[in-house]
Design a protein around this motif. Structure first.
Motif, mmCIF file in Angstrom:
data_model
loop_
_atom_site.group_PDB
_atom_site.id
_atom_site.type_symbol
_atom_site.label_atom_id
_atom_site.label_comp_id
_atom_site.label_asym_id
_atom_site.label_seq_id
_atom_site.Cartn_x
_atom_site.Cartn_y
_atom_site.Cartn_z
ATOM 1 N N LEU A 111 -10.854 -4.223 0.349
ATOM 2 C CA LEU A 111 -11.534 -2.952 0.468
ATOM 3 C C LEU A 111 -12.568 -2.796 -0.430
ATOM 4 C CD1 LEU A 111 -8.417 -1.065 1.735
ATOM 5 C CD2 LEU A 111 -9.769 -2.465 2.999
ATOM 6 N N GLN A 112 -12.513 -2.985 -1.761
ATOM 7 C CA GLN A 112 -13.207 -2.496 -2.821
ATOM 8 C C GLN A 112 -14.624 -3.529 -2.682
ATOM 9 O OE1 GLN A 112 -12.776 0.039 -5.409
ATOM 10 N NE2 GLN A 112 -14.963 -0.416 -5.183
ATOM 11 N N HIS A 113 -14.581 -4.553 -2.543
ATOM 12 C CA HIS A 113 -15.738 -5.418 -2.105
ATOM 13 C C HIS A 113 -16.560 -4.777 -0.880
ATOM 14 C CE1 HIS A 113 -14.190 -9.301 -4.300
ATOM 15 N NE2 HIS A 113 -14.467 -8.154 -4.981
ATOM 16 N N ALA A 114 -15.733 -4.117 0.122
ATOM 17 C CA ALA A 114 -16.395 -3.767 1.179
ATOM 18 C C ALA A 114 -16.944 -2.484 0.957
ATOM 19 C CB ALA A 114 -15.412 -3.679 2.332
ATOM 20 N N ALA A 115 -16.386 -1.480 -0.037
ATOM 21 C CA ALA A 115 -16.763 -0.318 -0.428
ATOM 22 C C ALA A 115 -18.151 -0.500 -1.104
ATOM 23 C CB ALA A 115 -15.682 0.308 -1.058
ATOM 24 N N ASN A 116 -18.087 -1.609 -2.302
ATOM 25 C CA ASN A 116 -19.236 -1.636 -3.099
ATOM 26 C C ASN A 116 -20.526 -1.960 -1.879
ATOM 27 O OD1 ASN A 116 -17.552 -1.113 -5.126
ATOM 28 N ND2 ASN A 116 -17.377 -3.207 -5.701
ATOM 29 N N GLU A 117 -20.364 -2.794 -0.961
ATOM 30 C CA GLU A 117 -21.452 -2.936 -0.330
ATOM 31 C C GLU A 117 -21.906 -2.107 0.531
ATOM 32 O OE1 GLU A 117 -21.531 -6.156 3.465
ATOM 33 O OE2 GLU A 117 -21.483 -7.193 1.290
ATOM 34 N N LEU A 118 -21.048 -1.271 1.055
ATOM 35 C CA LEU A 118 -21.441 -0.211 2.041
ATOM 36 C C LEU A 118 -21.955 1.210 1.316
ATOM 37 C CD1 LEU A 118 -18.440 -0.428 4.450
ATOM 38 C CD2 LEU A 118 -20.843 -1.274 4.737
ATOM 39 N N GLY A 119 -21.546 1.229 0.012
ATOM 40 C CA GLY A 119 -21.956 2.274 -0.780
ATOM 41 C C GLY A 119 -21.366 3.316 -0.662
ATOM 42 N N VAL A 120 -19.744 3.183 -0.433
ATOM 43 C CA VAL A 120 -18.964 4.279 -0.359
ATOM 44 C C VAL A 120 -17.689 3.832 -1.297
ATOM 45 C CG1 VAL A 120 -19.587 5.196 1.780
ATOM 46 C CG2 VAL A 120 -17.924 3.263 1.678
ATOM 47 N N THR A 121 -16.807 4.988 -1.419
ATOM 48 C CA THR A 121 -15.820 4.553 -2.295
ATOM 49 C C THR A 121 -14.549 3.788 -1.431
ATOM 50 O OG1 THR A 121 -14.485 6.720 -1.350
ATOM 51 C CG2 THR A 121 -15.824 6.811 -3.282
ATOM 52 N N GLN A 122 -13.604 3.121 -2.269
ATOM 53 C CA GLN A 122 -12.672 2.197 -1.639
ATOM 54 C C GLN A 122 -11.826 3.065 -0.727
ATOM 55 O OE1 GLN A 122 -10.205 -0.296 -4.312
ATOM 56 N NE2 GLN A 122 -8.591 -0.442 -2.890
ATOM 57 N N GLN A 123 -11.607 4.296 -1.143
ATOM 58 C CA GLN A 123 -10.585 5.574 -0.408
ATOM 59 C C GLN A 123 -11.262 5.910 0.781
ATOM 60 O OE1 GLN A 123 -10.249 9.142 -2.356
ATOM 61 N NE2 GLN A 123 -8.225 9.770 -1.114
ATOM 62 N N ALA A 124 -12.567 5.961 0.810
ATOM 63 C CA ALA A 124 -13.320 6.276 2.083
ATOM 64 C C ALA A 124 -13.255 4.960 3.149
ATOM 65 C CB ALA A 124 -14.973 6.350 1.777
ATOM 66 N N VAL A 125 -13.204 3.842 2.553
ATOM 67 C CA VAL A 125 -13.072 2.521 3.615
ATOM 68 C C VAL A 125 -11.629 2.585 4.192
ATOM 69 C CG1 VAL A 125 -12.941 0.293 3.709
ATOM 70 C CG2 VAL A 125 -14.965 1.111 2.370
ATOM 71 N N SER A 126 -10.709 2.953 3.259
ATOM 72 C CA SER A 126 -9.403 2.839 3.737
ATOM 73 C C SER A 126 -8.932 3.883 4.735
ATOM 74 C CB SER A 126 -8.302 3.118 2.226
ATOM 75 O OG SER A 126 -7.060 2.981 2.802
ATOM 76 N N LYS A 127 -9.778 5.267 4.558
ATOM 77 C CA LYS A 127 -9.510 6.233 5.266
ATOM 78 C C LYS A 127 -10.290 5.907 6.900
ATOM 79 C CE LYS A 127 -9.075 9.957 2.433
ATOM 80 N NZ LYS A 127 -9.594 11.351 1.974
ATOM 81 N N ARG A 128 -11.586 5.197 6.840
ATOM 82 C CA ARG A 128 -11.934 4.830 7.837
ATOM 83 C C ARG A 128 -11.077 3.763 8.821
ATOM 84 N NH1 ARG A 128 -18.170 3.655 5.795
ATOM 85 N NH2 ARG A 128 -18.831 5.453 5.665
ATOM 86 N N ILE A 129 -10.590 2.874 8.207
ATOM 87 C CA ILE A 129 -9.619 1.873 8.834
ATOM 88 C C ILE A 129 -8.614 2.305 9.243
ATOM 89 C CG2 ILE A 129 -8.549 -0.551 8.362
ATOM 90 C CD1 ILE A 129 -10.673 -1.124 6.614
ATOM 91 N N ALA A 130 -7.854 3.257 8.527
ATOM 92 C CA ALA A 130 -6.675 4.017 9.043
ATOM 93 C C ALA A 130 -6.951 4.758 10.269
ATOM 94 C CB ALA A 130 -6.128 5.044 7.840
ATOM 95 N N THR A 131 -8.090 5.514 10.366
ATOM 96 C CA THR A 131 -8.561 6.343 11.525
ATOM 97 C C THR A 131 -8.694 5.045 12.402
ATOM 98 O OG1 THR A 131 -9.456 7.854 10.225
ATOM 99 C CG2 THR A 131 -10.140 7.727 12.453
ATOM 100 N N LEU A 132 -9.406 4.222 12.462
ATOM 101 C CA LEU A 132 -9.451 3.249 13.525
ATOM 102 C C LEU A 132 -8.095 2.658 13.909
ATOM 103 C CD1 LEU A 132 -11.575 1.541 15.053
ATOM 104 C CD2 LEU A 132 -11.682 -0.109 13.019
ATOM 105 N N GLU A 133 -7.281 2.381 12.893
ATOM 106 C CA GLU A 133 -5.926 1.922 13.417
ATOM 107 C C GLU A 133 -5.117 2.860 14.195
ATOM 108 O OE1 GLU A 133 -4.591 -1.401 9.957
ATOM 109 O OE2 GLU A 133 -4.489 0.760 9.509
ATOM 110 N N ARG A 134 -5.317 4.060 13.837
ATOM 111 C CA ARG A 134 -4.708 5.024 14.800
ATOM 112 C C ARG A 134 -5.273 5.186 16.115
ATOM 113 N NH1 ARG A 134 -4.600 7.828 9.668
ATOM 114 N NH2 ARG A 134 -6.501 8.926 10.339
ATOM 115 N N GLU A 135 -6.543 5.103 16.147
ATOM 116 C CA GLU A 135 -7.249 5.189 17.372
ATOM 117 C C GLU A 135 -6.997 3.960 18.299
ATOM 118 O OE1 GLU A 135 -11.743 5.724 19.227
ATOM 119 O OE2 GLU A 135 -11.345 5.650 17.016
#
Length: 326
Positions: A18-42
Motif C-alpha cells: 500500500l505504501q508503494h502505491a501511495a507514493n506513486e499516487l501522491g497520497v498517504t498510505q491511509q488514504a489508499v487503505s481507506k479507498r480500498i476499504a470503501t471499494l471492498e464494502r461496495e
C-alpha cells in the motif's frame, strides 16, 4: 464506483504494498487503505489479505483485477482524448529490481523531464503482455515470445539489451572466493532458481542452459521473495543462484553475499521489448536509442537459440537508427 479507489486497488495489486502505491499516487498510505476499504464494502468482497511483506490478492481480487485495469485504462483514455499526448510513457517490467527497471531508472535520471510510468503486470504468459500492448493498456513490455510467428500483426518485438549472468553465493560456499567463474566450474553445484513458471521464456532459457553446460538448476519450491532467497544463500554452504549483472539486490552486511561474473563464455539473458508496430509512443525512440549506448557483452557470449538479432523499429529510417548491432 470511485475510479480513484479502483486505481489505488490496481497499483496496490501491481506493487504489492500500500505504501508503494501511495507514493506513486501522491497520497498517504491511509488514504489508499481507506479507498480500498470503501471499494471492498461496495463490492461486498475482500480484495486483499495482509502479509508481512505487504498485500496479496484474494481470489476475488484476482478476478476483479483485469476488469479494474480496464476501468482505469478507460478513464485514462477519456482524459487523453481531450488532452492529446498528456499520458506518460507506460512500460511493463518483470520487477522493480530487474535489469529492465534499473536501465529505465538510469535513463530517467539522465533525462529527469521524461514522463515515465513503470508498471509490473505480474503475469507469466508473455502473450498476456502482448495483448496489453495491442489493446493500448501499456506502450511496451519487456517480454519475449520465443516463437515470434505467434505474435499478432499489430505488434513487433525488438532486441533491447543482453543481461550477463552472475553467480550469487554466501560466504561459506566453495566458490565464494572466486573472482570469475567459467560455466564448467558450475557443474555439480546446486543452483537454486525457485518459482520457474513452465512454458515461460525463462523456463526455456534455463532448459537450454542446462543442456548446453550440464548444469544442475533446481526450481523446487515456491518463490517466497528475494529476502528469503538471500537469507537462504547467506546461511548455506552449498546453494547458489543466478542473477543478472544489472539486477538490483540489497542485503544486510552480515549476509556477506558474493556476486561472481561468469565468463568464457559469458552467459547472457537476451531481453526483448514488445511494442506496437504502428504509431508507438513517441517517447520510446529515445529509450530504445539508450539501449544502444549500453556496454555490449564480450564476443565470447552464449545466448539461447531464440535470441534475436537487434533490429530497428518497423517504419524507421535505417540511416537514423542508433540501436547498435552486436
Amino acid at each position: 464506483m470511485d475510479t480513484e479507489a479502483v486505481r489505488s486497488f490496481v497499483r496496490a495489486a501491481e506493487l504489492g504494498q500500500l505504501q508503494h502505491a501511495a507514493n506513486e499516487l501522491g497520497v498517504t498510505q491511509q488514504a489508499v487503505s481507506k479507498r480500498i476499504a470503501t471499494l471492498e464494502r461496495e463490492l461486498e468482497v475482500r480484495l486483499f489479505t495482509r502479509t508481512a511483506r505487504g498485500v496479496e490478492l484474494t481470489l476475488d481480487g484476482q478476478a476483479f483485477l483485469p476488469h479494474a485495469r480496464g476501468i482505469v485504462t478507460g478513464v485514462d483514455r477519456a482524459v487523453t482524448a481531450i488532452r492529446p499526448g498528456s499520458r506518460a510513457l507506460r512500460i511493463d517490467v518483470l520487477g522493480l529490481r530487474s535489469a529492465q527497471a534499473v536501465v529505465l531508472h538510469d535513463y530517467w535520471r539522465s533525462h529527469p523531464g521524461t514522463d515515465l510510468d513503470v508498471v509490473t503486470l505480474k503475469v507469466n504468459d508473455p502473450h498476456v503482455a502482448v495483448a496489453a500492448v495491442e489493446a493500448g493498456d501499456i506502450d511496451a513490455s519487456f517480454r519475449t515470445v520465443t516463437d515470434p510467428a505467434t505474435l499478432p500483426r499489430e505488434v513487433q518485438m525488438i532486441h533491447a539489451f543482453d543481461s550477463p549472468l552472475e553467480l550469487l553465493v554466501g560466504p561459506r560456499h566453495p566458490l565464494a572466493s572466486a573472482r570469475t567463474l567459467a560455466p564448467p566450474q558450475l557443474r555439480r553445484h546446486r543452483i537454486w532458481v525457485p518459482g520457474i513458471a513452465p512454458r515461460t521464456e525463462w523456463a526455456e532459457f534455463y532448459d537450454q542452459l542446462v543442456t548446453e553446460f550440464d548444469l544442475s538448476i533446481d526450481a523446487a519450491g515456491p518463490h517466497f521473495g528475494d529476502e528469503v532467497l538471500l537469507e537462504t544463500l547467506a546461511d548455506s554452504a552449498d546453494v547458489a543462484t543466478l542473477v543478472g549483472a544489472r539486477d538490483r539486490y540489497i542485503w544486510p552486511t552480515d549476509h556477506d553475499l558474493r556476486r561472481i561474473p561468469i565468463v568464457n563464455p559469458t552467459l547472457a539473458y537476451p531481453l526483448s521489448l514488445i511494442l506496437p508496430r504502428t504509431n508507438p509512443h513517441p517517447g520510446l525512440r529515445k529509450i530504445i536509442n539508450h539501449f544502444g549506448s549500453l556496454a555490449p557483452p564480450p564476443e565470447t557470449t552464449w545466448r539461447p537459440s531464440w535470441a534475436t538479432t537487434p533490429r530497428r523499429i518497423d517504419g524507421d529510417n535505417p540511416a537514423e537508427e542508433k540501436v547498435r548491432r552486436r
